[in-house]
Design an enzyme around this catalytic site. Structure first.
Site, PDB file in Angstrom:
ATOM      1  N   LYS A  75       0.863  -1.177   0.000  1.00 59.46           N
ATOM      2  CA  LYS A  75       0.000   0.000   0.000  1.00 59.46           C
ATOM      3  C   LYS A  75       0.899   1.226   0.000  1.00 59.46           C
ATOM      4  O   LYS A  75       1.645   1.468   0.950  1.00 59.46           O
ATOM      5  CB  LYS A  75      -0.908   0.013   1.231  1.00 59.46           C
ATOM      6  CG  LYS A  75      -1.701   1.315   1.379  1.00 59.46           C
ATOM      7  CD  LYS A  75      -2.452   1.364   2.704  1.00 59.46           C
ATOM      8  CE  LYS A  75      -3.035   2.754   2.944  1.00 59.46           C
ATOM      9  NZ  LYS A  75      -3.733   2.851   4.261  1.00 59.46           N
TER      10      LYS A  75
ATOM     11  N   GLY B  61      -8.298   9.055   9.894  1.00 57.07           N
ATOM     12  CA  GLY B  61      -8.610   9.105  11.306  1.00 57.07           C
ATOM     13  C   GLY B  61      -9.634  10.137  11.731  1.00 57.07           C
ATOM     14  O   GLY B  61      -9.919  10.276  12.924  1.00 57.07           O
TER      15      GLY B  61
ATOM     16  N   ALA C 207      -9.712   5.388   4.463  1.00 59.50           N
ATOM     17  CA  ALA C 207      -9.537   6.567   5.325  1.00 59.50           C
ATOM     18  C   ALA C 207     -10.807   7.392   5.472  1.00 59.50           C
ATOM     19  O   ALA C 207     -11.552   7.594   4.512  1.00 59.50           O
ATOM     20  CB  ALA C 207      -8.413   7.476   4.831  1.00 59.50           C
ATOM     21  N   GLY C 208     -11.023   7.840   6.701  1.00 63.38           N
ATOM     22  CA  GLY C 208     -12.070   8.806   6.998  1.00 63.38           C
ATOM     23  C   GLY C 208     -13.407   8.254   7.425  1.00 63.38           C
ATOM     24  O   GLY C 208     -14.262   8.996   7.900  1.00 63.38           O
TER      25      GLY C 208
ATOM     26  N   ASN D  92      -9.107   1.144  10.004  1.00 66.17           N
ATOM     27  CA  ASN D  92      -8.333   0.825  11.183  1.00 66.17           C
ATOM     28  C   ASN D  92      -8.906   1.562  12.398  1.00 66.17           C
ATOM     29  O   ASN D  92      -9.509   0.960  13.284  1.00 66.17           O
ATOM     30  CB  ASN D  92      -6.867   1.166  10.971  1.00 66.17           C
ATOM     31  CG  ASN D  92      -5.968   0.670  12.089  1.00 66.17           C
ATOM     32  OD1 ASN D  92      -4.756   0.764  12.010  1.00 66.17           O
ATOM     33  ND2 ASN D  92      -6.506   0.113  13.167  1.00 66.17           N
ATOM     34  N   THR D  93      -8.755   2.886  12.408  1.00 68.83           N
ATOM     35  CA  THR D  93      -9.164   3.684  13.571  1.00 68.83           C
ATOM     36  C   THR D  93     -10.617   3.466  13.992  1.00 68.83           C
ATOM     37  O   THR D  93     -10.891   3.343  15.193  1.00 68.83           O
ATOM     38  CB  THR D  93      -8.904   5.175  13.309  1.00 68.83           C
ATOM     39  OG1 THR D  93      -7.525   5.357  12.979  1.00 68.83           O
ATOM     40  CG2 THR D  93      -9.240   6.014  14.519  1.00 68.83           C
TER      41      THR D  93
END
Length: 259
Positions: free
Chosen positions: A100, A161, A187-188, A209-210
């Protein structure tokens, strides 16, 4: 109904959930969340892994490597040269030939550098890497990354995040529509609602992830995200009704009039 399969570099994936391994409170919670997610692809920052002994690394030693595809990322790289070097080190260590590309030039927003990301993708794709670049939601840039040899393209819904969700659904839908390689929103995202929206826009999967790792109950959130991906994909494949300005009765008025 025949469903479109998710295939990346000839590898058929049964799960459309790509999950990160960072920010969990401990390895046990991490493993419980990964198990609940049903994910096959795991991503982690190469700079956090001991490349001399990757199998004994704190991040990876608790995982059964035979059950997962590792997607190491170049988080921390600020230009193409750094990302290329990190990718080569990961491959040489035996971790994976999947990579990635993540290149951020701005520490406050962590937005991807489009020019450096494209440069790194071109070089690594020619070297035989399975390249999945993290990029902005620019449809033209996503097309250029595909032309450069990306096996899949991963536009962000919003900055890493933030949990802001899909800020530009028009662009994400356009990217999914025009692409000949899988599109993974990366993301986001913050909730199952965000995930359903992303999938209904026509993307092939999501990377998170987050939202999972920092949830009050990561395993339960991972399960929620798994179901959201499945529901959103089914909704997209089924085809939603058109939006209308005025109401339409589900039963016609004429059916209520006796003859």
């Amino acid at each position: 109904m025949k469903r479109k399969k998710l295939i990346i570099a000839g590898k058929e994936l049964s799960s459309r959930f790509f999950i990160g391994t960072g920010r969990y409170p401990n390895p046990f919670v991490q493993n419980e969340a990964i198990k609940a997610s049903g994910a096959e692809v795991l991503t982690f920052a190469i700079r956090r892994v001991n490349l001399d002994e990757p199998g004994e690394d704190a991040i990876l030693q608790h995982l059964d490597r035979t059950n997962f595809i590792y997607l190491p990322n170049t988080s921390g790289a600020t230009n193409a040269e750094e990302a290329i070097r990190i990718a080569r080190l990961a491959k040489a260590s035996g971790l994976s030939n999947w990579i990635k590309i993540e290149i951020s030039a701005d520490e406050r927003t962590l937005l991807p550098d489009p020019i450096e990301t494209l440069k790194a993708t071109e070089v690594l794709a020619k070297e035989g890497f399975v390249v999945l670049p993290y990029t902005s939601d620019d449809p033209i840039l996503c097309r250029r990354l595909e032309e450069a040899g990306a096996a899949a393209v991963m536009p962000g819904g919003s900055p890493i995040g933030t949990g802001l969700g899909i800020l530009n659904p028009y662009n994400i839908a356009l990217i999914a529509e025009q692409s000949n390689v899988p599109i993974i929103v990366d993301a986001g995202l913050g909730s199952a609602q965000d995930v359903v929206q992303a999938m209904e826009l026509g993307v092939d999967g999501v990377l998170m992830n987050t939202p999972v790792a920092k949830a009050k109950d990561p395993a339960k959130m991972a399960l929620a995200m798994k179901y959201a991906i499945e529901a959103g994909r089914l909704s997209y494949e089924a085809g939603r009704i058109q939006k209308k300005k005025y109401a339409t009765a589900s039963s016609g008025l004429t059916s209520l009039i006796s003859t």
